[in-house]
Every structure is written in C-alpha cells, then in structure tokens.
Scaffold this motif. Sequence first.
Motif, PDB file in Angstrom:
ATOM      1  N   GLU B 120       0.867  -1.172   0.000  1.00  0.00           N
ATOM      2  CA  GLU B 120       0.000   0.000   0.000  1.00  0.00           C
ATOM      3  C   GLU B 120       0.903   1.220   0.000  1.00  0.00           C
ATOM      4  O   GLU B 120       2.039   1.150   0.445  1.00  0.00           O
ATOM      5  N   THR B 121       0.403   2.333  -0.500  1.00  0.00           N
ATOM      6  CA  THR B 121       1.216   3.534  -0.389  1.00  0.00           C
ATOM      7  C   THR B 121       0.324   4.763  -0.259  1.00  0.00           C
ATOM      8  O   THR B 121      -0.794   4.789  -0.762  1.00  0.00           O
ATOM      9  N   PHE B 144      -1.114  -0.683  -4.194  1.00  0.00           N
ATOM     10  CA  PHE B 144      -2.455  -0.132  -3.989  1.00  0.00           C
ATOM     11  C   PHE B 144      -2.321   1.300  -3.491  1.00  0.00           C
ATOM     12  O   PHE B 144      -1.597   1.569  -2.546  1.00  0.00           O
ATOM     13  N   VAL B 170      -7.404   2.868  -5.773  1.00  0.00           N
ATOM     14  CA  VAL B 170      -8.372   2.451  -4.768  1.00  0.00           C
ATOM     15  C   VAL B 170      -9.411   3.557  -4.606  1.00  0.00           C
ATOM     16  O   VAL B 170      -9.074   4.693  -4.263  1.00  0.00           O
ATOM     17  N   LEU B 177      -4.701   6.424   2.096  1.00  0.00           N
ATOM     18  CA  LEU B 177      -3.835   5.351   2.571  1.00  0.00           C
ATOM     19  C   LEU B 177      -4.567   4.222   3.296  1.00  0.00           C
ATOM     20  O   LEU B 177      -4.281   3.050   3.077  1.00  0.00           O
ATOM     21  N   ALA B 180      -6.229   2.050   0.828  1.00  0.00           N
ATOM     22  CA  ALA B 180      -5.229   1.282   0.088  1.00  0.00           C
ATOM     23  C   ALA B 180      -4.815   0.063   0.907  1.00  0.00           C
ATOM     24  O   ALA B 180      -4.628  -1.035   0.378  1.00  0.00           O
ATOM     25  N   MET B 181      -4.714   0.260   2.225  1.00  0.00           N
ATOM     26  CA  MET B 181      -4.337  -0.859   3.090  1.00  0.00           C
ATOM     27  C   MET B 181      -5.457  -1.899   3.138  1.00  0.00           C
ATOM     28  O   MET B 181      -5.191  -3.104   3.115  1.00  0.00           O
ATOM     29  N   ASP B 183      -7.526  -2.602   0.744  1.00  0.00           N
ATOM     30  CA  ASP B 183      -7.506  -3.335  -0.521  1.00  0.00           C
ATOM     31  C   ASP B 183      -6.300  -4.263  -0.619  1.00  0.00           C
ATOM     32  O   ASP B 183      -6.391  -5.346  -1.209  1.00  0.00           O
ATOM     33  N   ALA B 184      -5.171  -3.843  -0.047  1.00  0.00           N
ATOM     34  CA  ALA B 184      -4.005  -4.725  -0.041  1.00  0.00           C
ATOM     35  C   ALA B 184      -4.299  -5.967   0.795  1.00  0.00           C
ATOM     36  O   ALA B 184      -3.979  -7.095   0.399  1.00  0.00           O
ATOM     37  N   TYR B 197       2.939  -9.578   1.455  1.00  0.00           N
ATOM     38  CA  TYR B 197       2.462  -8.214   1.646  1.00  0.00           C
ATOM     39  C   TYR B 197       3.558  -7.412   2.333  1.00  0.00           C
ATOM     40  O   TYR B 197       3.913  -7.682   3.468  1.00  0.00           O
ATOM     41  N   HIS B 291      -6.757  -2.622  11.011  1.00  0.00           N
ATOM     42  CA  HIS B 291      -5.627  -3.117  10.225  1.00  0.00           C
ATOM     43  C   HIS B 291      -4.697  -4.027  11.029  1.00  0.00           C
ATOM     44  O   HIS B 291      -3.478  -3.930  10.937  1.00  0.00           O
TER      45      HIS B 291
END
Lengths: 267, 405
Positions: B120-121, B144, B170, B177, B180-181, B183-184, B197, B291
């Motif tokens: 993720e970024t 992502f 995303v 962010l 994105a996490m 979706d990752a 990951y 998360h």
Amino acid sequence: MSTKNPNRIDNTFANLKSNNRSGFVAYIMGGDPDFDKSLALMKAMPDAGVDIIELGMPFTDPAADGPVIELAGLRSLKAKTNVGTILKMATEFRKTNNTTPIIVMGYANPIHHMGYATFAAAAKNAGIDGAIIVDLPPEEDAELRAAFETHDLALIRLATPTTDDARLPIVTKDTKGFVYYVSVAGVTGKALGQSADVASAVARIRKSSGLPVVVGFGVKTPEQATSVAKDADAVVVGSAIVDTFFKHGHNEAIKLIKSLADAAHKT
Amino acid sequence: MSNFPDENGRFGAFGGRFVAETLMPPILALEKAYREAQNDPSFQAEFDHMAEHYIGRPSPLYFAERLTEHAAKDSDNNKGAAKIYLKREDLNHTGAHKVNNVLGQLLLAKRMGKTRIIAETGAGQHGVATATLAARFGMQCIVFMGEVDIQRQKPNVFRMKLLGAEVRSVTSGTATLKDAMNDALRDWVTNVNDTSYCIGTVAGPHPYPEMVRDFQSIIGRETKRQILQAEDRLPDAVIACIGGGSNAMGIFHEFIDDKNVRLIGVEAAGRGVDTKFHAASLNGGSPGILHGNRTYLLQDAHGQINDAHSISAGLDYPGIGPEHSYLHEIGRAEYLSATDDEAVAAFQMCTKLEGIIPALESAHAIPRTIDIARQLGDNGLVIMNLSGRGDKDVNTLADILGVEI
C-alpha cells in the motif's frame, strides 16, 4: 413472549437433523438502506425459509469483505446505523419471533469501543444468540469470549482453506454453536471453492469440533446451494441477497431467499 | 523496554494480530521465517551489503548550521539554540527511509519463495521503494494507492509504472492510505500462497510492527555512532515526524534505553488538532482495533473510523504504530504535532536556509525541532530525522502558493 433462555442455535440444528435436511443461513447488512426497510426484510426471512439470520454490523473499513458488502455497510452508516441500532433491530425482531437464531457479524472495533462486557450484556438482552467477529482470530478473542460465556452467547469461529490440520484444533477449541467454514481464501462475494475441497474440509472440521459446520463465501445460486448443502449442515448466502435487495428491493430479495432456502433444504 | 513486543506481538496493551482467520497462517509463517532470518548471519550480511551498495548507507548525519542559527536568532531569553543535526534519510536511493524496510521485507520474501509482492502507499514513497526492489529482485509488484493520493502524487505514480509495477487505484472509502491498506489486505487474503504483503510502516498485525522497526532501526544505530563521533555525547532529543511512525521508530529504537535522550514524535495536525481535519491519532484519538493491531485511532463515538486529514499524503492515516501508542502511554516518548501551515512554512525555510528540499512529511518535524532547540539553549544537542526528500511535493507546494509550473 417466553423469558426463559432458549438455546435457539442448538434447537435449530436439532430440528434440521430430525427432519434430515440441511439448513439455510441468510446474511443481510443491518440498517441497509435504512432501519425500517432492513427490519422488514429481517422479519420476512423466517417465513421465506431462513433457519438462521446473520445480521451484519457495518464498519467503515471492512477489510475481509468484497465490494457488495462494503458498499452495503457504507449505505447503512450513512443512515446512521451503529451497534445500538443493530441491537434494536434484534429487539424488534424478537417481539414476533423467539425461535430463529440471530448471529451478528462484523468487525471488532465498534464493539471494542462499546466495551465487550457491555456489548455482550446488551446483545443477550436484545435476543441475539451469537456473533462472528471477522478480525478476532482465536489468538485475540479471549476477552470477548469470556464476556460471551457470562451471558451464554456463542462466539462463532471461522475456519478457512488456509486453516491446516495443525491449526484446526486451535480454531475449534472453545467454539460454540457451529463453525463457519469460509469456502475460499478471499473476500466475501467471490467465486465458490471446489466442491471436493469443501466436502473434505467440512468432514475435517466436524470431526475436530463436534459441531455443525456451515459453509459460506461464494454461494450465489440455488444450484450452488444444493451442491454445498450436500456436505454442509447449513449453507450461508450473503452478497447475492444484499445485492438483490439493493438493486431490486424487498420482494425480489425474498424471492431469491425462498429459492435458495428451498434448494438448501432439498438435501 | 527495547525488548518489546512479547510473543503475542503485544507492546503492553497495544499491537496483536487482529486479522481474519485466512491470514493467520500466513502471518504465523512470516513470523517463523523472520525468526529464522534473524538467526541467519547470511541474511544480515546480504541486507548490509545491499544497504551499503544499493541504498547508499550509511546516510550522513549533517550539522544544520543555518537552521541552528535561525533557531538561535529568536531564542527564548537569548539563551541561543541547541545544535540541530539532520539524519539525511532523504539521500537514500529512492529518496526516503522507506527503502530500508522494503529491502528487509523483500529479502525475506525471496527467502520464502514468494514471487508476487503487494504494497500500500500514501505519498508513494513506500510504493516507489517497493517497486524499485521488486524490479531489482525480478518480482511482480502491485501497489495499492488511493485515487486521491494518485492525483496528488503523480510523479511517484509514473515512477512506479516505469519500474514495472502495476498501480491499482483504490476508490473505496476516503480513497487514501487506509483504504489502500484495506484493498491490499483483500488482495493478500485472496492470493496467500504466492504473495507477500510488504507493509510500509510499523503497523499491521504482528510481526510487522516489530519487523519493520527492526529493519528501520539501522537509522538509529548509525545515528548513535555518528553523533558520538561528531559530538562525543548522546543528543538531548531525537525528533521525527509520524504518520504510521516507521521513520520515528527507526531512529528511536536505539535510544529507548538511553533515558536521558528525549524521544519526540510530531504528528500531523492538519488544520488543527481541535478541528475535524487532522491526522494526530495520539493527540486526538483513542485506542481501537484497525488493520490488524490495537492502537490509537481516529474514531467516532460508535467506533467507526474517522477520516484523517493532512496536507502530506504520507501522514494522512487515522492510526499509528502500536509501539508508539505504548511509548506514549508509559511516557517514554512525547508526541507533539504540527499543522499543515507550519509544515508548508518549514518546507520553504529548510529549502532556503539549508538547500535541502524536505518531504512535506519530514517538514512537520522542523517547527518542533526548532522549539526544542530553543528550549534547550546553546548547550543542547538535537537530532531530527529528515526522513525523505521533497521533490515529489513540489506540485503540491506550487498549488498552495498559487504558482503555475
């Protein structure tokens, strides 16, 4: 209504067994698109053949769900749904039904925020029978499990295709009610796992847990429901119902639920 | 105190492994592989070799003379200002500290036989670092990134594509962010067998917070050696900006048992911690679960996650690494904040005074570094982690300043 403490989950599986058939579990997102419509759907589910209701609790960051459930959750949150609202749905439902088990399903943070003990007491009071908390694996569920035991609620665990033989006893130890087998490694609403794999997994989990095994993730059609029900004690359908309810409304959703329930009950 | 986490990945009440059952076996396998790698001298040797020859380590510890003069000029009661040193992580290959962690995680992925890397970024620095090392190791890479961040970090998006990575936009949630996490994690749960990951910060389920900290702790080890060489003493304070908190943990870790060294993290206050628009999880949040870990989060009265806000995409995250939550609760580290406006002013000041364009993320640490330097006076010594360079942010700055480029 009776105030005694019925074990609705065990009774449901006992009844299914005595009728020699598999059960049907339907998931809806609580509060989607609003409280009244969602409650009306929930109330109509038992007559459409639903044996156990899974009531989704929305969360902003549902990392284990596919887009259908995620969007349903966001719609529900937009309608101001919270844990209290979900409990209220159960309370309303129980006014006319004291037999169909209600399992709430969601993520840890909203109930952690409320406090596990407070949530457990309130859930019991609302007539809820158990919960599936997706991001509480056995390693992290001791605190909630203790609160649930105090109120004789079932904390239902998930087993997945990645749960190997070494790990399975960790998952099935201390679990109650039933075990939920996630048929594919993936998010909700994806394709169904291979049926041969599902059959052997169900047998393995049933042996390890001594409990009924319900199978979900990826079941969309009556044909699939029949096929899964051959091996499982019950079949779960979520995304397909949520999607139909959103796109086509109450009557179409009930029609789909009926056809899925009939298909599951055939076996 | 530096021995945390415990075997369950807990830093006191924080951390843990709050993931779906599908991910438990892969994170347990990752932990096992990491323990084996830690005990394998050849793993450390390969890390050190690549750190030196590919990343360009050690990064310099630079005495920022003009920043120090600037601090002294308006000091409290004319007592001068502490000497300010900058740890130059901006000079690393790919332009930020992120690459240290990616090197470690991709060496580990290689060791585990994984061929597909996801990340993720936010600002794109972690994505670029991951795409870079994936290219170097010949691995497939998918990054992502929130749609909003893709818009504000276009140069990094193109850089990742040039490096052969696929950038997946995303659109869910706030399209930043945290999404994105999500979706990752969804990708990982679907592709557990061949995929590794690569998490970019000291958050996520155990062992990530520990592992990422360990890979980043090369920053603090070098810093300690360098400051002892330059000044023959430990600093009074070590200061770093915090989003998830990896550059801060990286520089803090080596100093945790040095009780006289103040550890100071600077969160992004956005438009102010007293507004709804900030990303300060410790100063404006409460403990919760997101998360994979229990940590401080921005959340509402019902445990739903609030949107974070920061001008810098890399700090725009509603959580923080669990070890920071722990250091905060036991009082070992102090957590301050800086607003968008302060960061933008500091960005320009650092650029003009030192000829160093800092990342907007790192720029958040500058105003608090100057405050601390003034409080300490001219006998003091402070080190700020300049975690990344700001070339990626020039478009954002031009927008803010109303300049067309």
